[in-house]
Design a protein around this motif. Structure first.
Motif, PDB file in Angstrom:
ATOM      1  N   ILE A  61      27.457   0.815 -88.975  1.00 28.14           N
ATOM      2  CA  ILE A  61      28.480   1.564 -88.245  1.00 28.14           C
ATOM      3  C   ILE A  61      29.768   0.762 -88.142  1.00 28.14           C
ATOM      4  O   ILE A  61      30.838   1.188 -88.599  1.00 28.14           O
ATOM      5  CB  ILE A  61      27.979   1.967 -86.847  1.00 28.14           C
ATOM      6  N   PHE A  62      29.680  -0.439 -87.540  1.00 29.10           N
ATOM      7  CA  PHE A  62      30.893  -1.209 -87.273  1.00 29.10           C
ATOM      8  C   PHE A  62      31.488  -1.807 -88.549  1.00 29.10           C
ATOM      9  O   PHE A  62      32.704  -1.760 -88.756  1.00 29.10           O
ATOM     10  CB  PHE A  62      30.592  -2.311 -86.248  1.00 29.10           C
ATOM     11  N   GLY A  63      30.632  -2.360 -89.399  1.00 26.36           N
ATOM     12  CA  GLY A  63      31.136  -2.869 -90.675  1.00 26.36           C
ATOM     13  C   GLY A  63      31.602  -1.752 -91.575  1.00 26.36           C
ATOM     14  O   GLY A  63      32.600  -1.885 -92.296  1.00 26.36           O
ATOM     15  N   GLY A  64      30.891  -0.612 -91.526  1.00 26.27           N
ATOM     16  CA  GLY A  64      31.254   0.518 -92.381  1.00 26.27           C
ATOM     17  C   GLY A  64      32.592   1.126 -92.005  1.00 26.27           C
ATOM     18  O   GLY A  64      33.366   1.541 -92.872  1.00 26.27           O
ATOM     19  N   ILE A  65      32.905   1.182 -90.703  1.00 21.30           N
ATOM     20  CA  ILE A  65      34.201   1.715 -90.274  1.00 21.30           C
ATOM     21  C   ILE A  65      35.333   0.881 -90.860  1.00 21.30           C
ATOM     22  O   ILE A  65      36.313   1.409 -91.401  1.00 21.30           O
ATOM     23  CB  ILE A  65      34.278   1.735 -88.732  1.00 21.30           C
ATOM     24  N   VAL A  66      35.209  -0.442 -90.774  1.00 26.72           N
ATOM     25  CA  VAL A  66      36.251  -1.325 -91.313  1.00 26.72           C
ATOM     26  C   VAL A  66      36.321  -1.206 -92.831  1.00 26.72           C
ATOM     27  O   VAL A  66      37.407  -1.132 -93.425  1.00 26.72           O
ATOM     28  CB  VAL A  66      35.983  -2.783 -90.889  1.00 26.72           C
ATOM     29  N   LEU A  67      35.152  -1.175 -93.469  1.00 27.51           N
ATOM     30  CA  LEU A  67      35.118  -1.103 -94.933  1.00 27.51           C
ATOM     31  C   LEU A  67      35.831   0.144 -95.446  1.00 27.51           C
ATOM     32  O   LEU A  67      36.700   0.069 -96.323  1.00 27.51           O
ATOM     33  CB  LEU A  67      33.664  -1.139 -95.413  1.00 27.51           C
ATOM     34  N   TYR A  68      35.480   1.307 -94.902  1.00 29.80           N
ATOM     35  CA  TYR A  68      36.039   2.549 -95.428  1.00 29.80           C
ATOM     36  C   TYR A  68      37.474   2.780 -94.960  1.00 29.80           C
ATOM     37  O   TYR A  68      38.268   3.403 -95.662  1.00 29.80           O
ATOM     38  CB  TYR A  68      35.138   3.729 -95.074  1.00 29.80           C
ATOM     39  N   ALA A  69      37.815   2.276 -93.751  1.00 29.27           N
ATOM     40  CA  ALA A  69      39.215   2.352 -93.325  1.00 29.27           C
ATOM     41  C   ALA A  69      40.093   1.526 -94.260  1.00 29.27           C
ATOM     42  O   ALA A  69      41.207   1.937 -94.627  1.00 29.27           O
ATOM     43  CB  ALA A  69      39.358   1.865 -91.888  1.00 29.27           C
ATOM     44  N   SER A  70      39.575   0.366 -94.664  1.00 29.27           N
ATOM     45  CA  SER A  70      40.319  -0.478 -95.593  1.00 29.27           C
ATOM     46  C   SER A  70      40.397   0.149 -96.978  1.00 29.27           C
ATOM     47  O   SER A  70      41.449   0.144 -97.622  1.00 29.27           O
ATOM     48  CB  SER A  70      39.669  -1.863 -95.674  1.00 29.27           C
ATOM     49  N   TRP A 282      28.447  -7.030 -91.958  1.00 28.03           N
ATOM     50  CA  TRP A 282      29.154  -7.632 -90.831  1.00 28.03           C
ATOM     51  C   TRP A 282      30.411  -8.362 -91.289  1.00 28.03           C
ATOM     52  O   TRP A 282      31.322  -8.594 -90.470  1.00 28.03           O
ATOM     53  CB  TRP A 282      28.250  -8.602 -90.078  1.00 28.03           C
ATOM     54  N   TRP A 283      30.459  -8.793 -92.540  1.00 26.16           N
ATOM     55  CA  TRP A 283      31.625  -9.532 -93.018  1.00 26.16           C
ATOM     56  C   TRP A 283      32.911  -8.723 -92.867  1.00 26.16           C
ATOM     57  O   TRP A 283      33.978  -9.293 -92.627  1.00 26.16           O
ATOM     58  CB  TRP A 283      31.454  -9.925 -94.484  1.00 26.16           C
ATOM     59  N   ASN A 284      32.818  -7.402 -93.022  1.00 25.42           N
ATOM     60  CA  ASN A 284      34.007  -6.566 -92.872  1.00 25.42           C
ATOM     61  C   ASN A 284      34.609  -6.728 -91.476  1.00 25.42           C
ATOM     62  O   ASN A 284      35.813  -6.924 -91.333  1.00 25.42           O
ATOM     63  CB  ASN A 284      33.650  -5.096 -93.108  1.00 25.42           C
ATOM     64  N   LEU A 285      33.754  -6.662 -90.458  1.00 23.85           N
ATOM     65  CA  LEU A 285      34.233  -6.775 -89.085  1.00 23.85           C
ATOM     66  C   LEU A 285      34.645  -8.200 -88.760  1.00 23.85           C
ATOM     67  O   LEU A 285      35.694  -8.421 -88.127  1.00 23.85           O
ATOM     68  CB  LEU A 285      33.149  -6.303 -88.115  1.00 23.85           C
ATOM     69  N   SER A 286      33.851  -9.179 -89.188  1.00 23.96           N
ATOM     70  CA  SER A 286      34.172 -10.578 -88.878  1.00 23.96           C
ATOM     71  C   SER A 286      35.473 -10.999 -89.551  1.00 23.96           C
ATOM     72  O   SER A 286      36.294 -11.703 -88.947  1.00 23.96           O
ATOM     73  CB  SER A 286      33.024 -11.493 -89.309  1.00 23.96           C
ATOM     74  N   GLY A 287      35.689 -10.568 -90.799  1.00 22.64           N
ATOM     75  CA  GLY A 287      36.938 -10.900 -91.483  1.00 22.64           C
ATOM     76  C   GLY A 287      38.141 -10.263 -90.812  1.00 22.64           C
ATOM     77  O   GLY A 287      39.212 -10.872 -90.710  1.00 22.64           O
TER      78      GLY A 287
END
Length: 345
Positions: A61-70, A282-287
């Motif tokens: 959920i959290f990593g996926g939101i950042v990934l697809y928003a990017s 998680w790397w998407n959110l941590s980055g």
């Protein structure tokens, strides 16, 4: 337009493979009897992605939101597709349509793979042709051995065309950005003919780089799709943070943001190499968090940080109707994933 045509071919091809897979396995009833029910578990609630297990619900959920928003907001190849829209209102409709149609299309792909995978596991001569180290070979082997010649040729052409399209989009994006950055750094203004010539040379260069790196892609993850997203997850969070800082702030400088970007990418590389128990989503959110934090820290430490207001109001959010529709769609998909086993069986 080429991407749109190829998308139709690929989706139609997936539906065809799904149909022929069901035919060769003996129909839907045979599939439900033979399928491994563990493959129908779509939500992993037992892991938060910090214990070496993958695809837990929270990182998705959290990593996926950042990934697809990017991806949809910052990726150059996606920007090229967006620029093909006739107007801004059409583009908004396209993005909203993609938000709702992406899951059904992905569901078709997954169901086709599930059916054909079940066929492979119950057909010794089929499974023997799939190398253990190359599970991605399953679909091509199925297409070659189980589809009629006319459809076989059409699907092979569609797969090759889609692969070439993806490569051409990526290389063209790299070429365009290289020429743009070259002009910005050197301060030169190139004529149309010269910029096209330089872009062609840049395309050849990036094509060679891409070809070289492709020889090592198989060592990154067991499947191609996982390797692509794993590499992307190193950069997508920092890239999204860079774009949002550029759009939503005014006092922060490019040097401060670029410092955060570099440290954000390096922090993800560190997690990749030395913290393998952390699921790569998680790397998407941590980055993202690392890049924003570092950039803001440098901004606060700067003596010029109080000269301009930090936040600006240039980011236009979705309308209330669109936001509500997407939230409802999100919870519907969660419920569907919880109930998918009972729905299929």
């Amino acid at each position: 337009y080429g991407d749109a045509v190829q998308m139709i071919l690929i989706v139609a091809g997936a539906v065809i493979c799904l149909g022929f897979g069901l035919y060769h396995i003996g129909g839907w009833s045979s599939f439900t009897e033979l399928v491994n029910t563990q493959r129908l578990t779509t939500l992993n609630l037992n892991s938060n992605g910090f214990d070496g297990a993958g695809f837990g619900l929270l990182p998705m959920i959290f990593g996926g939101i950042v990934l697809y928003a990017s991806y949809y907001g910052c990726d150059q190849s996606e920007a090229q597709r967006s620029l093909a829209a006739k107007s801004l209102s059409d583009l908004k409709k396209i993005i909203m349509t993609a938000s709702f149609l992406r899951f059904p299309i992905t569901m078709i792909y997954c169901l086709a793979g599930l059916i054909i995978g079940t066929l492979a596991l119950t057909t010794p001569e089929f499974i023997e042709q799939i190398p253990a180290e190359h599970p991605d070979w399953m679909m091509p082997i199925f297409i070659i051995n189980y589809l009629p010649n006319g459809i076989l040729g059409l699907l092979l052409v569609a797969i090759l065309a889609a692969a070439m399209s993806s490569l051409s989009s990526a290389i063209n994006s790299l070429s365009a950005v290289s020429v743009e950055d070259y002009c910005r750094i050197t301060g030169k203004t190139l004529s149309s003919e010269t910029s096209i010539k330089v872009a062609k040379y840049a395309g050849v260069f990036w094509g060679a780089v891409t070809l070289t790196l492709s020889f090592y892609a198989g060592d990154i993850a067991p499947t191609i799709i996982e390797a692509i997203n794993k590499i992307g997850s190193v950069c997508y969070g920092p890239i999204l943070a860079t774009f949002l800082l550029g759009i939503c702030t005014s006092g922060i400088t490019a040097k401060q943001v670029n410092t955060g970007l570099i440290i954000g990418v390096l922090s993800n590389i560190y997690l990749w190499l030395y913290q393998p128990q952390i699921f790569w989503f998680w790397w998407n959110l941590s980055g993202f968090i690392c890049t924003v934090s570092i950039a803001c820290c440098f901004y606060l430490l700067s003596s010029k940080s109080t000269n301009k207001p930090f936040f600006t109001a240039r980011l236009k959010l979705l309308t209330a109707t669109n936001t509500t529709a997407l939230i409802i769609w999100f919870f519907f998909l969660l419920g569907f994933c919880f109930a998918i086993e009972s729905l299929l069986l």
